[in-house]
Design a protein around this motif. Sequence first.
Motif, PDB file in Angstrom:
ATOM      1  N   HIS A   1      60.308 128.370  25.780  1.00 25.09           N
ATOM      2  CA  HIS A   1      59.336 128.701  24.744  1.00 25.09           C
ATOM      3  C   HIS A   1      57.930 128.484  25.275  1.00 25.09           C
ATOM      4  CE1 HIS A   1      62.230 129.157  21.473  1.00 25.09           C
ATOM      5  NE2 HIS A   1      62.813 128.042  21.879  1.00 25.09           N
ATOM      6  N   GLY A   2      57.003 129.277  24.797  1.00 26.86           N
ATOM      7  CA  GLY A   2      55.598 129.031  25.076  1.00 26.86           C
ATOM      8  C   GLY A   2      54.873 130.144  25.800  1.00 26.86           C
ATOM      9  N   THR A   3      53.645 130.370  25.376  1.00 26.64           N
ATOM     10  CA  THR A   3      52.669 131.182  26.091  1.00 26.64           C
ATOM     11  C   THR A   3      51.500 130.250  26.388  1.00 26.64           C
ATOM     12  OG1 THR A   3      51.523 131.810  24.057  1.00 26.64           O
ATOM     13  CG2 THR A   3      53.344 133.243  24.793  1.00 26.64           C
ATOM     14  N   ARG A   4      50.561 130.697  27.204  1.00 32.88           N
ATOM     15  CA  ARG A   4      49.411 129.821  27.485  1.00 32.88           C
ATOM     16  C   ARG A   4      48.696 129.437  26.197  1.00 32.88           C
ATOM     17  NH1 ARG A   4      46.211 133.005  32.061  1.00 32.88           N
ATOM     18  NH2 ARG A   4      46.974 134.746  30.790  1.00 32.88           N
ATOM     19  N   ALA A   5      48.611 130.392  25.263  1.00 32.98           N
ATOM     20  CA  ALA A   5      47.909 130.108  24.009  1.00 32.98           C
ATOM     21  C   ALA A   5      48.671 129.126  23.137  1.00 32.98           C
ATOM     22  CB  ALA A   5      47.673 131.417  23.246  1.00 32.98           C
ATOM     23  N   SER A   6      49.992 129.341  22.975  1.00 34.45           N
ATOM     24  CA  SER A   6      50.762 128.440  22.116  1.00 34.45           C
ATOM     25  C   SER A   6      50.896 127.052  22.740  1.00 34.45           C
ATOM     26  CB  SER A   6      52.154 129.027  21.833  1.00 34.45           C
ATOM     27  OG  SER A   6      52.950 129.074  22.999  1.00 34.45           O
ATOM     28  N   VAL A   7      50.980 127.005  24.067  1.00 32.14           N
ATOM     29  CA  VAL A   7      51.053 125.709  24.741  1.00 32.14           C
ATOM     30  C   VAL A   7      49.739 124.952  24.572  1.00 32.14           C
ATOM     31  CG1 VAL A   7      51.194 124.595  27.013  1.00 32.14           C
ATOM     32  CG2 VAL A   7      52.872 126.336  26.367  1.00 32.14           C
ATOM     33  N   ALA A   8      48.622 125.647  24.668  1.00 32.24           N
ATOM     34  CA  ALA A   8      47.323 124.998  24.453  1.00 32.24           C
ATOM     35  C   ALA A   8      47.231 124.424  23.047  1.00 32.24           C
ATOM     36  CB  ALA A   8      46.196 125.997  24.698  1.00 32.24           C
ATOM     37  N   GLU A   9      47.741 125.155  22.071  1.00 29.83           N
ATOM     38  CA  GLU A   9      47.736 124.668  20.686  1.00 29.83           C
ATOM     39  C   GLU A   9      48.621 123.441  20.533  1.00 29.83           C
ATOM     40  OE1 GLU A   9      48.762 126.339  16.180  1.00 29.83           O
ATOM     41  OE2 GLU A   9      48.843 127.685  17.905  1.00 29.83           O
ATOM     42  N   LEU A  10      49.790 123.460  21.185  1.00 29.43           N
ATOM     43  CA  LEU A  10      50.702 122.322  21.104  1.00 29.43           C
ATOM     44  C   LEU A  10      50.117 121.106  21.808  1.00 29.43           C
ATOM     45  CD1 LEU A  10      53.373 121.116  20.248  1.00 29.43           C
ATOM     46  CD2 LEU A  10      54.489 122.306  22.154  1.00 29.43           C
ATOM     47  N   ILE A  11      49.502 121.324  22.957  1.00 36.40           N
ATOM     48  CA  ILE A  11      48.846 120.223  23.674  1.00 36.40           C
ATOM     49  C   ILE A  11      47.772 119.589  22.796  1.00 36.40           C
ATOM     50  CG2 ILE A  11      47.274 119.681  25.580  1.00 36.40           C
ATOM     51  CD1 ILE A  11      48.784 121.783  27.244  1.00 36.40           C
ATOM     52  N   ASN A  12      46.989 120.414  22.120  1.00 35.76           N
ATOM     53  CA  ASN A  12      45.941 119.891  21.246  1.00 35.76           C
ATOM     54  C   ASN A  12      46.544 119.026  20.145  1.00 35.76           C
ATOM     55  OD1 ASN A  12      43.111 119.875  20.199  1.00 35.76           O
ATOM     56  ND2 ASN A  12      44.062 120.940  18.476  1.00 35.76           N
ATOM     57  N   GLY A  13      47.661 119.485  19.559  1.00 37.44           N
ATOM     58  CA  GLY A  13      48.316 118.692  18.527  1.00 37.44           C
ATOM     59  C   GLY A  13      48.852 117.381  19.058  1.00 37.44           C
ATOM     60  N   LEU A  14      49.474 117.428  20.220  1.00 37.96           N
ATOM     61  CA  LEU A  14      50.023 116.211  20.823  1.00 37.96           C
ATOM     62  C   LEU A  14      48.910 115.223  21.174  1.00 37.96           C
ATOM     63  CD1 LEU A  14      52.675 117.784  23.244  1.00 37.96           C
ATOM     64  CD2 LEU A  14      53.139 116.531  21.129  1.00 37.96           C
ATOM     65  N   SER A  15      47.784 115.742  21.609  1.00 40.64           N
ATOM     66  CA  SER A  15      46.677 114.876  22.028  1.00 40.64           C
ATOM     67  C   SER A  15      46.110 114.062  20.876  1.00 40.64           C
ATOM     68  CB  SER A  15      45.555 115.730  22.647  1.00 40.64           C
ATOM     69  OG  SER A  15      46.001 116.382  23.811  1.00 40.64           O
ATOM     70  N   HIS A  16      46.306 114.535  19.661  1.00 40.28           N
ATOM     71  CA  HIS A  16      45.737 113.852  18.500  1.00 40.28           C
ATOM     72  C   HIS A  16      46.768 113.016  17.734  1.00 40.28           C
ATOM     73  CE1 HIS A  16      42.600 116.905  19.231  1.00 40.28           C
ATOM     74  NE2 HIS A  16      41.791 115.999  18.727  1.00 40.28           N
ATOM     75  N   LEU A  17      47.965 112.903  18.293  1.00 40.71           N
ATOM     76  CA  LEU A  17      48.995 112.109  17.623  1.00 40.71           C
ATOM     77  C   LEU A  17      48.729 110.613  17.778  1.00 40.71           C
ATOM     78  CD1 LEU A  17      52.325 113.920  18.620  1.00 40.71           C
ATOM     79  CD2 LEU A  17      51.139 114.009  16.412  1.00 40.71           C
ATOM     80  N   ALA A  18      49.078 109.856  16.743  1.00 46.39           N
ATOM     81  CA  ALA A  18      49.064 108.396  16.828  1.00 46.39           C
ATOM     82  C   ALA A  18      50.474 107.976  17.235  1.00 46.39           C
ATOM     83  CB  ALA A  18      48.675 107.794  15.482  1.00 46.39           C
ATOM     84  N   LEU A  19      50.665 107.746  18.521  1.00 48.86           N
ATOM     85  CA  LEU A  19      51.993 107.425  19.038  1.00 48.86           C
ATOM     86  C   LEU A  19      52.196 105.919  19.109  1.00 48.86           C
ATOM     87  CD1 LEU A  19      52.174 110.051  21.932  1.00 48.86           C
ATOM     88  CD2 LEU A  19      53.329 110.158  19.709  1.00 48.86           C
ATOM     89  N   PRO A  20      53.401 105.439  18.833  1.00 44.69           N
ATOM     90  CA  PRO A  20      53.667 103.996  18.906  1.00 44.69           C
ATOM     91  C   PRO A  20      53.577 103.501  20.347  1.00 44.69           C
ATOM     92  CG  PRO A  20      55.708 105.217  18.560  1.00 44.69           C
ATOM     93  CD  PRO A  20      54.593 106.208  18.428  1.00 44.69           C
ATOM     94  N   SER A  21      52.976 102.358  20.523  1.00 42.82           N
ATOM     95  CA  SER A  21      52.754 101.838  21.882  1.00 42.82           C
ATOM     96  C   SER A  21      54.046 101.393  22.556  1.00 42.82           C
ATOM     97  CB  SER A  21      51.766 100.667  21.838  1.00 42.82           C
ATOM     98  OG  SER A  21      52.268  99.619  21.010  1.00 42.82           O
TER      99      SER A  21
ATOM    100  N   GLY B   1      64.889 119.049  20.778  1.00 44.07           N
ATOM    101  CA  GLY B   1      64.724 120.461  21.098  1.00 44.07           C
ATOM    102  C   GLY B   1      63.665 121.106  20.237  1.00 44.07           C
ATOM    103  N   GLY B   2      64.093 121.932  19.275  1.00 42.72           N
ATOM    104  CA  GLY B   2      63.170 122.723  18.477  1.00 42.72           C
ATOM    105  C   GLY B   2      62.079 121.922  17.786  1.00 42.72           C
ATOM    106  N   ALA B   3      62.408 120.732  17.320  1.00 39.85           N
ATOM    107  CA  ALA B   3      61.419 119.922  16.601  1.00 39.85           C
ATOM    108  C   ALA B   3      60.271 119.470  17.501  1.00 39.85           C
ATOM    109  CB  ALA B   3      62.091 118.706  15.965  1.00 39.85           C
ATOM    110  N   SER B   4      60.466 119.513  18.820  1.00 38.91           N
ATOM    111  CA  SER B   4      59.399 119.083  19.730  1.00 38.91           C
ATOM    112  C   SER B   4      58.316 120.140  19.885  1.00 38.91           C
ATOM    113  CB  SER B   4      59.976 118.735  21.103  1.00 38.91           C
ATOM    114  OG  SER B   4      60.461 119.885  21.773  1.00 38.91           O
ATOM    115  N   LEU B   5      58.545 121.348  19.341  1.00 35.95           N
ATOM    116  CA  LEU B   5      57.540 122.407  19.416  1.00 35.95           C
ATOM    117  C   LEU B   5      56.540 122.311  18.267  1.00 35.95           C
ATOM    118  CD1 LEU B   5      59.946 125.343  20.355  1.00 35.95           C
ATOM    119  CD2 LEU B   5      58.401 124.096  21.881  1.00 35.95           C
TER     120      LEU B   5
END
Length: 250
Positions: free
Chosen positions: A13-33, A232-236
């Motif tokens: 899955h993924g194009t450069r555009a959709s991957v950039a959008e997903l990266i942006n979302g991941l970058s702003h997540l509050a992840l547990p340490s 799998g799918g939920a990671s997108l």
Amino acid sequence: MRRPMVAGNWKMHGTRASVAELINGLSHLALPSGVDVAVFPPFLHINQVIDGLKGKSISVGAQNSAVESMQGALTGEVAPSQLVDAGCTFVLVGHSERRQMGEQDGMLIRKFAAAQACGLIPVLCIGETLEQREAGKTLEVVGRQLGSIIEELGVGAFANAVIAYEPVWAIGTGLTASPQQAQDVHAAIRAQLAAENSEVAQGVRLLYGGSVKAANAVELFGMPDIDGGLIGGASLNADEFGAICRAAGN
């Protein structure tokens, strides 16, 4: 105490555009340490993901690698040494979708060994089909898949590896093993390792994969031998993936 891990397999899955959008979302997540988080994009997007997540607490892995550790005449393959050079930390070995394409235990042993020789951490995927489960062969199948690595490389190889139990019938189907069903198989996997080396067995992380979502992650990850998930799918979906990661930190 084993540190939980949540890994996102983006599959094909993924194009450069959709991957950039997903990266942006991941970058702003509050992840547990206290949770290790990794994503496994297609080969084409590995460099984009590594660059986009620079400075974030998310590792990057590959979905596959070659049977040879170094570069050479294997058209269409990617060597684990090339993945390390790109900045990867992990690589999936033996995902059911690749087993269904013809990858056999002998090839997977070579891939596992080549990955470790280059410093990658292999995530060995094992699991049974619905037909095998209904025939009562779950532990036989999983035990053989795991045992092939132990027999050739020794149980010590799992001191620097991860194991993902993925029942094939629950991948992308919306079906999932109950928490107790998943726990029973995870406990059997750990027991098989413990029969060879109890220290390795207690240290190795066992992930569950099979339609894991935020709605069922807390209960699954609450089982004593389930140390996180291969998603799998939920990671997108960055928000859904973040919720699963937080469930692993509870």
